[in-house]
Design a protein around this motif. Structure first.
Motif, PDB file in Angstrom:
ATOM      1  N   PHE A 131      -3.554  -0.925   2.686  1.00 49.33           N
ATOM      2  CA  PHE A 131      -2.217  -1.064   3.129  1.00 49.33           C
ATOM      3  C   PHE A 131      -1.247  -1.986   2.194  1.00 49.33           C
ATOM      4  O   PHE A 131      -0.363  -1.759   1.897  1.00 49.33           O
ATOM      5  CB  PHE A 131      -2.142  -1.601   4.635  1.00 49.33           C
ATOM      6  N   SER A 132      -1.970  -3.127   1.722  1.00 45.86           N
ATOM      7  CA  SER A 132      -1.142  -4.011   0.981  1.00 45.86           C
ATOM      8  C   SER A 132      -1.356  -4.118  -0.524  1.00 45.86           C
ATOM      9  O   SER A 132      -0.278  -4.250  -1.250  1.00 45.86           O
ATOM     10  CB  SER A 132      -1.693  -5.604   1.368  1.00 45.86           C
ATOM     11  N   TYR A 133      -2.477  -3.157  -0.936  1.00 52.81           N
ATOM     12  CA  TYR A 133      -2.893  -3.036  -2.151  1.00 52.81           C
ATOM     13  C   TYR A 133      -2.792  -1.489  -2.476  1.00 52.81           C
ATOM     14  O   TYR A 133      -4.211  -1.088  -2.433  1.00 52.81           O
ATOM     15  CB  TYR A 133      -3.765  -3.925  -3.007  1.00 52.81           C
ATOM     16  N   LYS A 134      -1.940  -0.712  -2.617  1.00 55.31           N
ATOM     17  CA  LYS A 134      -2.056   0.853  -2.767  1.00 55.31           C
ATOM     18  C   LYS A 134      -2.989   1.058  -4.074  1.00 55.31           C
ATOM     19  O   LYS A 134      -2.748   0.619  -5.078  1.00 55.31           O
ATOM     20  CB  LYS A 134      -0.664   1.622  -3.136  1.00 55.31           C
ATOM     21  N   GLY A 135      -3.807   1.831  -3.896  1.00 53.48           N
ATOM     22  CA  GLY A 135      -4.849   2.425  -4.787  1.00 53.48           C
ATOM     23  C   GLY A 135      -5.968   1.467  -5.366  1.00 53.48           C
ATOM     24  O   GLY A 135      -6.505   1.633  -6.618  1.00 53.48           O
ATOM     25  N   ILE A 136      -6.313   0.438  -4.665  1.00 50.33           N
ATOM     26  CA  ILE A 136      -7.097  -0.568  -4.892  1.00 50.33           C
ATOM     27  C   ILE A 136      -8.546  -0.028  -4.658  1.00 50.33           C
ATOM     28  O   ILE A 136      -9.607  -0.583  -5.466  1.00 50.33           O
ATOM     29  CB  ILE A 136      -6.814  -1.891  -4.179  1.00 50.33           C
ATOM     30  N   VAL A 137      -8.980   0.900  -3.603  1.00 51.68           N
ATOM     31  CA  VAL A 137     -10.263   1.056  -3.363  1.00 51.68           C
ATOM     32  C   VAL A 137     -10.923   2.202  -4.160  1.00 51.68           C
ATOM     33  O   VAL A 137     -12.183   1.638  -4.508  1.00 51.68           O
ATOM     34  CB  VAL A 137     -10.149   1.730  -1.849  1.00 51.68           C
ATOM     35  N   LEU A 138     -10.283   2.829  -4.797  1.00 54.65           N
ATOM     36  CA  LEU A 138     -10.896   3.912  -5.692  1.00 54.65           C
ATOM     37  C   LEU A 138     -11.468   3.166  -7.072  1.00 54.65           C
ATOM     38  O   LEU A 138     -12.626   3.183  -7.275  1.00 54.65           O
ATOM     39  CB  LEU A 138      -9.987   5.160  -6.182  1.00 54.65           C
ATOM     40  N   PRO A 139     -10.868   2.398  -7.715  1.00 52.78           N
ATOM     41  CA  PRO A 139     -11.295   1.612  -8.751  1.00 52.78           C
ATOM     42  C   PRO A 139     -12.290   0.566  -8.449  1.00 52.78           C
ATOM     43  O   PRO A 139     -13.310   0.637  -9.262  1.00 52.78           O
ATOM     44  CB  PRO A 139     -10.025   0.754  -9.151  1.00 52.78           C
ATOM     45  N   ALA A 140     -12.390   0.030  -7.266  1.00 53.00           N
ATOM     46  CA  ALA A 140     -13.300  -0.787  -6.975  1.00 53.00           C
ATOM     47  C   ALA A 140     -14.660  -0.012  -6.688  1.00 53.00           C
ATOM     48  O   ALA A 140     -15.673  -0.539  -6.987  1.00 53.00           O
ATOM     49  CB  ALA A 140     -13.140  -1.454  -5.591  1.00 53.00           C
ATOM     50  N   ILE A 165      -9.945  -7.412  -7.926  1.00 53.14           N
ATOM     51  CA  ILE A 165      -8.848  -6.700  -8.345  1.00 53.14           C
ATOM     52  C   ILE A 165      -7.351  -6.846  -7.311  1.00 53.14           C
ATOM     53  O   ILE A 165      -6.346  -7.006  -7.912  1.00 53.14           O
ATOM     54  CB  ILE A 165      -8.851  -4.877  -7.689  1.00 53.14           C
ATOM     55  N   GLN A 166      -7.810  -7.538  -6.265  1.00 54.53           N
ATOM     56  CA  GLN A 166      -6.652  -8.088  -5.266  1.00 54.53           C
ATOM     57  C   GLN A 166      -6.112  -9.175  -6.227  1.00 54.53           C
ATOM     58  O   GLN A 166      -4.738  -9.431  -6.435  1.00 54.53           O
ATOM     59  CB  GLN A 166      -7.437  -8.837  -4.243  1.00 54.53           C
ATOM     60  N   LYS A 167      -6.927 -10.099  -6.735  1.00 53.02           N
ATOM     61  CA  LYS A 167      -6.444 -11.334  -7.588  1.00 53.02           C
ATOM     62  C   LYS A 167      -5.597 -10.849  -8.833  1.00 53.02           C
ATOM     63  O   LYS A 167      -4.666 -11.567  -9.142  1.00 53.02           O
ATOM     64  CB  LYS A 167      -7.612 -12.334  -8.143  1.00 53.02           C
ATOM     65  N   ILE A 168      -6.021  -9.716  -9.385  1.00 50.40           N
ATOM     66  CA  ILE A 168      -5.269  -9.344 -10.649  1.00 50.40           C
ATOM     67  C   ILE A 168      -4.030  -8.893 -10.402  1.00 50.40           C
ATOM     68  O   ILE A 168      -2.892  -9.258 -10.888  1.00 50.40           O
ATOM     69  CB  ILE A 168      -6.385  -8.408 -11.204  1.00 50.40           C
ATOM     70  N   LYS A 169      -3.944  -7.961  -9.335  1.00 49.12           N
ATOM     71  CA  LYS A 169      -2.765  -7.508  -8.758  1.00 49.12           C
ATOM     72  C   LYS A 169      -1.732  -8.676  -8.120  1.00 49.12           C
ATOM     73  O   LYS A 169      -0.432  -8.625  -8.527  1.00 49.12           O
ATOM     74  CB  LYS A 169      -2.749  -6.536  -7.474  1.00 49.12           C
ATOM     75  N   ASP A 170      -2.213  -9.749  -7.606  1.00 49.69           N
ATOM     76  CA  ASP A 170      -1.475 -10.837  -7.117  1.00 49.69           C
ATOM     77  C   ASP A 170      -1.153 -11.464  -8.553  1.00 49.69           C
ATOM     78  O   ASP A 170       0.382 -12.203  -8.457  1.00 49.69           O
ATOM     79  CB  ASP A 170      -2.144 -11.649  -6.409  1.00 49.69           C
TER      80      ASP A 170
END
Length: 250
Positions: A115-124, A244-249
C-alpha cells in the motif's frame, strides 16, 4: 559434525543421532520436501496477498480485520516453529502447516507494505529466488564447508539477533530508533550485510542436509531439514523487503 548453522535445525539434529528403527533420510528427499513446503507457502502467500482486503472486511473493519489476521498467523507460525524445533519427529505434520501459516503471514505483511510502496513485493520475491539459486550454485562449487566458515557465519548471525533484540527493547522502552534500521547509507549497508549473512546461512543449511544424509539420520529429518531451509528463506525475503523499503525512502 558442526551443525550450528541454523538454530531451528540445531535442536533437532542433536536428537537424530540414532535411527531407532526408522528409514534413513536422503538429501534428495530433503530437497523434495523443501519444494513441497515452498509450494504450500507460495499458494497461501498468493491467496493471502490477493484476498487480504476481502478477508479483513469479513473479520471487521479494515484495520481490525488486518490486525486479527496478522496476530493469528504470527502466533500460529511462532508456536509451530517452536514445536517443530524441539520435537522434530512431528515435523512431517507441523512443517506443512507452518508453511501455510507463514505464507498467510507473509502475504498479509507484503500486502500492507505494498500500500505504501507500490511494486515492492515482486522485486523482493525475484531477488530472494535469485539469491537462493546463487547460494545453491556457490555451495555446489565449494563442497563441504569448513568449521571456521561455519563458526564465522554463526557468530555473525547471533550478533544480528542480539542487535535486533536490543533495537526492539530500546524502541519499546525508550522510543529510541537505531540508525541501522533507518534509511540512508548506514541503514542500507546494514541491510546488505544481513542479506549476505542470511544467504550464507542458506549454504550452511544445505551443508547440514548433506551431513545428515551421510550420518544416516531418521527419515523424518527430511521434513525437518526442509523446515529449516524455509525459515532461512523467509528471513531472507523479509530482509530484502526491508532493504528495498530503505532504498525507496532514501
Amino acid at each position: 559434525m558442526n551443525s550450528k548453522a541454523n538454530p531451528f535445525l540445531e535442536k533437532g539434529i542433536k536428537k537424530s543421532r540414532t535411527l531407532s528403527g526408522d528409514r534413513a533420510m536422503t538429501a534428495k528427499g530433503a530437497y523434495t520436501k523443501t519444494f513441497i513446503l515452498l509450494l504450500l507457502l507460495t499458494a497461501s502467500f498468493v491467496f493471502s496477498f490477493n484476498r487480504m482486503d476481502s478477508i479483513s472486511r469479513t473479520l471487521g473493519d479494515g484495520n481490525t480485520g488486518f490486525g486479527t489476521i496478522l496476530v493469528i498467523s504470527l502466533v500460529g507460525a511462532f508456536i509451530l516453529s517452536v514445536v517443530t524445533s524441539f520435537v522434530p519427529k512431528v515435523s512431517p505434520i507441523t512443517a506443512p502447516i507452518y508453511a501455510i501459516t507463514e505464507g498467510v503471514l507473509l502475504g498479509a505483511i507484503s500486502r500492507f507494505i505494498e500500500f505504501s510502496y507500490k511494486g515492492i513485493v515482486l522485486p523482493a520475491v525475484l531477488l530472494t529466488i535469485a539469491i537462493a539459486i546463487a547460494a545453491l550454485l556457490i555451495y555446489r562449487t565449494m563442497g563441504a564447508l569448513s568449521g571456521r566458515f561455519v563458526k564465522g557465519v554463526l557468530i555473525a548471525t547471533v550478533g544480528i539477533l542480539i542487535v535486533n533484540l536490543f533495537s526492539f527493547l530500546s524502541s519499546l522502552a525508550f522510543g529510541i530508533r537505531i540508525p541501522l534500521y533507518e534509511g540512508g547509507v548506514i541503514g542500507i549497508g546494514f541491510s546488505l550485510f544481513v542479506i549476505v549473512i542470511a544467504a550464507l546461512n542458506l549454504m550452511l543449511d544445505l551443508d547440514v542436509i548433506n551431513k545428515l544424509d551421510y550420518y544416516g539420520s531418521p527419515k523424518y529429518m527430511e521434513w525437518y531439514s526442509a523446515f529449516g531451509i524455509l525459515v532461512t528463506l523467509v528471513w531472507l525475503y523479509l530482509e530484502i523487503l526491508r532493504l528495498i523499503q530503505k532504498i525507496k525512502d532514501n
